[in-house]
Design an enzyme around this catalytic site. Structure first.
Site, PDB file in Angstrom:
ATOM      1  CE  LYS A  54      -3.913   2.011   2.577  1.00  0.00           C
ATOM      2  NZ  LYS A  54      -4.867   1.883   3.695  1.00  0.00           N
ATOM      3  CB  SER A 106      -8.257   3.877   2.696  1.00  0.00           C
ATOM      4  OG  SER A 106      -7.435   3.239   3.671  1.00  0.00           O
ATOM      5  CB  SER A 149      -8.742   1.129   5.673  1.00  0.00           C
ATOM      6  OG  SER A 149      -9.481   2.306   5.459  1.00  0.00           O
TER       7      SER A 149
HETATM    8  N1  GLN Z   1     -13.384   4.682   6.079  1.00  0.00           N
HETATM    9  C1  GLN Z   1     -12.745   5.160   7.263  1.00  0.00           C
HETATM   10  C2  GLN Z   1     -12.324   6.590   7.109  1.00  0.00           C
HETATM   11  O1  GLN Z   1     -12.550   7.110   6.074  1.00  0.00           O
HETATM   12  C3  GLN Z   1     -11.604   4.258   7.621  1.00  0.00           C
HETATM   13  C4  GLN Z   1     -10.327   4.575   6.980  1.00  0.00           C
HETATM   14  C5  GLN Z   1      -9.212   3.681   7.397  1.00  0.00           C
HETATM   15  O2  GLN Z   1      -9.402   2.687   8.100  1.00  0.00           O
HETATM   16  N2  GLN Z   1      -8.019   4.064   6.985  1.00  0.00           N
HETATM   17  O3  GLN Z   1     -11.814   7.211   7.981  1.00  0.00           O
END
Ligand code: GLN
Length: 491
Positions: free
Chosen positions: A79, A159, A183
């Protein structure tokens, strides 16, 4: 060549050891697959194929002598949140420009120590803020899965959308990901893959671009529970460079996959039965309960009374920490700079041009809840509620060994479906943010297909530091679900 890409990490490691194929062959097969698929899926934002082949050759030399680490010769995707020495790292934000770290994140360094091969950097939501991988500076990632009878491009979740899409489409044997509010687990659920977030403090945050430091944890997205255990074991361990890293031994997690789960007590929290939840998610949950019962578990109804406050609490704590962490992107120290008449204007122009809209929204919310007049009303209140949420779990652990819930309130949705409505997007995280707020390990396991033919996941949440039990239970779910479906390769 596809025979070399559609196998699990475990099968690949066995094949490398028995010399059925070389790491170079395995790596080149993945390179070929990425070249074919990436123009359609947009999972990789920076392929590092030359480096991959070099690393593969070095692994082959070790394997030929009967040497090598636990991941020797296995090609993985990384990532773009993980700093990689000499390889551009942007968190998929314009503000990082062409930033090329002079250091390696601890998690990726651990993978290379164990012999893994880097195929490239994977797409993600900008600064890991999002649930659909639509906020990346490199454009959205496409889910390799399509709904029955529809050609619409679907989100792989976010994400870590690049990680999930790449694993599901056989563009790597496994990938690193990060989970601040779901995420790892939500994209895994949307793509029929396995994703685990360990206990907070198990994986070093050093060298990972910070989003919300008290919530961020790294973990893998993988093709099977066993693969996830192999990868997580390599990624974790104490690191003096991260002050929140736990100085505890890393168990041999792969040995817990396949262990009996007889007699384990599984909590089913009534508060996760949320309004408007589709019947097929309810049905999947019931099925999961039945599978674990059949495997000898005892099912216990539990209550986590503060669950309804988890999402609002998360969306105060996470932006507050983000606004502080992102203050460092000022046009002076990193990446991109937009000029201005004076220093203030340089800051303003850089941040206005460099950050995307979702990131700006988070910085604004975070700055607001931390500001003098609102700090107690929002931020301090959120911290108190966070403590209550953690206490709900502490209570639960006196009665149960793990908790079973759905991973997400729905299957994958179409790109563009929720991007105009931030609250609808945030609602996706309803089942995942609690584990981050309480620092607990959580895994998503593919458990079935919805009526539209798209994968759905079940989540197991464990006691602090008890990933071992989670791996045994996830193994039992995986075996019972016998989820073998793969997306059709339409690219
Ligand atoms: N969807 C969540 C956010 O937008 C989680 C993001 C994540 O876990 N990096 O904050």
């Amino acid at each position: 060549m596809s025979a070399l890409t559609n196998i699990t990490l475990k099968a690949a490691l066995d094949g490398l050891k028995s010399k059925a194929f070389t790491s170079e062959e395995l790596t080149r097969a993945h390179v070929e697959a990425i070249e074919k698929a990436n123009p359609h899926l947009n999972a990789y934002v920076l392929p590092t194929f030359e480096r991959a082949v070099e690393m593969a050759k070095a692994s082959d030399a070790k394997l030929a002598k009967g040497e090598g680490g636990d991941l020797e010769g296995a090609p993985l995707g990384i990532k773009d949140l993980f700093c990689t020495e000499g390889v551009r790292t942007t968190a998929c934000s314009n503000i990082l420009g062409e930033f090329t770290p002079t250091y390696e994140s601890t998690v990726t360094a651990n993978l290379w120590r164990d012999g893994a091969v880097m195929l490239g950097k994977l797409n993600m939501d900008e600064f890991a803020m999002g649930s659909s991988n639509e906020t990346s500076r490199f454009g959205p990632v496409v889910n390799p899965w399509k709904a029955k009878g529809s050609n619409a491009a679907l989100t792989p979740g976010g994400s870590s959308g690049g990680s999930a899409s790449a694993v599901a489409a056989d563009l790597c044997l496994g990938a690193t990901a990060s989970d601040t509010g779901g995420s790892i687990r939500q994209p895994a659920a949307f793509t029929g893959t396995v994703g685990i977030k360990p206990t907070y403090g198990r994986a070093s945050r050093w060298g990972i671009v910070a989003f919300a430091s008290s919530l961020d944890q790294a973990g893998p997205i993988a093709k099977s529970v066993e693969d996830a255990a192999i990868l997580l074991k390599s990624m974790c361990g104490h690191d003096a460079k991260d002050s929140t890293s736990l100085d505890v031994p890393t168990p041999d997690w792969p040995s817990f996959v396949g262990k009996s789960v007889k007699g384990l007590r599984i909590g089913v929290p009534k508060e996760y039965r949320v309004d408007g939840m589709p019947e097929e998610i309810e049905a999947l949950w019931r099925q999961g309960i039945a599978w674990l019962k059949d495997a000898g578990c005892e099912i216990v109804d539990i209550s986590l009374p503060h669950t309804k406050y988890a999402l609002p609490t998360y969306y105060i704590v996470a932006p507050a920490e983000a606004s502080s962490n992102l203050a460092r992107y000022d046009g002076v120290r990193y990446g991109k700079r937009a000029e201005g008449k004076n220093l203030i204007e340089l800051y303003e122009n850089t941040r206005a041009e460099g950050f995307g809209n979702e990131v700006k929204r988070r910085v604004l919310i975070g700055t607001y809840v931390l500001s003098a007049g609102y700090y107690d009303a929002y931020y301090v209140k959120a911290l108190k509620v966070r403590r209550r949420i953690a206490q709900d779990f502490d209570q639960a652990w006196t009665k149960v060994d793990a908790i079973l819930t759905p991973s997400t309130p729905s299957g994958a949705f179409a790109l563009g479906d929720k991007s105009a409505d931030p609250v609808a997007m945030y609602l996706n995280d309803i089942f995942t943010v609690t584990a981050n707020l309480a620092g607990l390990p959580g895994i998503s396991v593919p458990a079935g297909l919805g009526a539209d033919g798209l994968p759905l996941g079940l989540q197991l949440i464990g006691k602090p530091l008890d990933e071992s039990t989670i791996f045994s239970l996830a193994g039992a779910l995986e075996q019972a679900a016998a989820f073998k479906a793969k997306p059709e390769k339409w690219w």
